[in-house]
Design a protein around this motif. Structure first.
Motif, PDB file in Angstrom:
ATOM      1  N   LEU A  51       0.826  -1.209   0.000  1.00  0.00           N
ATOM      2  CA  LEU A  51       0.000   0.000   0.000  1.00  0.00           C
ATOM      3  C   LEU A  51       0.859   1.257   0.000  1.00  0.00           C
ATOM      4  CD1 LEU A  51      -2.880  -0.840   2.503  1.00  0.00           C
ATOM      5  CD2 LEU A  51      -2.879  -0.986   0.013  1.00  0.00           C
ATOM      6  N   GLN A  60      -1.062   5.510  -6.966  1.00  0.00           N
ATOM      7  CA  GLN A  60      -2.135   4.660  -7.495  1.00  0.00           C
ATOM      8  C   GLN A  60      -2.297   4.751  -9.009  1.00  0.00           C
ATOM      9  OE1 GLN A  60      -5.207   6.214  -4.695  1.00  0.00           O
ATOM     10  NE2 GLN A  60      -5.667   4.048  -4.406  1.00  0.00           N
ATOM     11  N   ALA A 149      -3.566  -7.510   0.200  1.00  0.00           N
ATOM     12  CA  ALA A 149      -3.524  -6.049   0.129  1.00  0.00           C
ATOM     13  C   ALA A 149      -3.637  -5.560  -1.311  1.00  0.00           C
ATOM     14  CB  ALA A 149      -2.243  -5.519   0.767  1.00  0.00           C
ATOM     15  N   MET A 153      -6.714  -3.243  -2.383  1.00  0.00           N
ATOM     16  CA  MET A 153      -6.485  -1.890  -2.896  1.00  0.00           C
ATOM     17  C   MET A 153      -6.882  -1.784  -4.366  1.00  0.00           C
ATOM     18  SD  MET A 153      -5.687   0.873  -1.538  1.00  0.00           S
ATOM     19  CE  MET A 153      -5.852   2.443  -2.327  1.00  0.00           C
TER      20      MET A 153
END
Length: 172
Positions: A51, A60, A149, A153
Motif C-alpha cells: 500500500l 495509485q 492487500a 487496494m
C-alpha cells in the motif's frame, strides 16, 4: 536561478480535504486489518508495504499496478530462492540462486523486463530477506499478505475510479 520548493510544485490540499482523506485512510487501513484478522493471515506488513509503495509513492497509477504486483511477488519469491533453495538443494541450489540473482540484476540495471524486474521487486526482495522475517519458513504467508492487500487496494481503486467517472458525467 530560482529554486522550486515542494510547496511551489505541488499544492497542498485544503485542511478539510486533508481531514477527509485522513478519515478515508483510517477506514481503508482498518478494513484491511479486519480482513487480515478475519482470514487469519499474518505478516500484514507485507500488505502495508504494498500500500505504501503503490498507493502513496506511485500515486495509485493504474498502469503501475500490475508491474508492482508482479514485481513484489517476484521479489518475495527470489528472496526464498536465495535463502531457502541453497539449504534445500545444496550446491545445485546455490548455483541456481546465484545465476538467477545475476540474471535479475543484469536485467534490472539494463531496464529490461520491467513488468516483473522493477523497483517493487527490489523493495520486496530486500524486505523478504531480512533474516528475522525467515523467508524460508514464511514465504507463503508473505505472499498471501501481499496478495490480499493488492486485491483489496485494486478493488477499492477500481471502485473509486468508477465513482469519479459517474460524478464527472453527472456534472456535465
Amino acid at each position: 536561478m530560482t529554486v522550486q520548493t515542494e510547496d511551489t510544485v505541488h499544492q497542498r490540499p485544503a485542511v478539510l480535504v486533508t481531514l477527509a482523506m485522513l478519515v478515508g485512510i483510517v477506514l481503508l487501513t482498518g478494513g484491511l486489518i479486519g480482513l487480515y484478522h478475519l482470514l487469519g493471515v499474518g505478516m500484514p506488513y507485507f500488505g502495508f508495504l504494498f500500500l505504501l509503495y503503490w498507493a502513496a509513492i506511485l500515486k495509485q497509477v493504474p498502469m503501475d499496478f500490475l508491474p508492482t504486483v508482479l514485481g513484489g511477488l517476484a521479489g518475495i519469491l527470489l528472496g526464498w530462492v536465495l535463502i531457502a533453495l541453497p539449504a534445500l538443494a545444496g550446491p545445485v541450489g546455490i548455483a541456481v540462486a546465484v545465476v538467477l540473482l545475476v540474471t535479475v540484476l543484469f536485467c534490472y540495471v539494463r531496464g529490461q523486463g520491467l513488468v516483473v524486474i522493477n523497483n517493487a521487486m527490489m523493495l520486496f526482495l530486500t524486505v523478504a530477506t531480512i533474516s528475522e522475517l525467515n523467508v524460508a519458513g514464511n514465504v507463503k504467508t508473505m505472499a498471501v499478505s501481499f496478495i490480499i492487500a493488492a486485491a483489496y487496494m485494486g478493488v477499492i481503486t477500481l471502485a473509486m475510479h468508477a465513482v469519479a467517472k459517474r460524478v464527472k458525467r453527472a456534472a456535465i
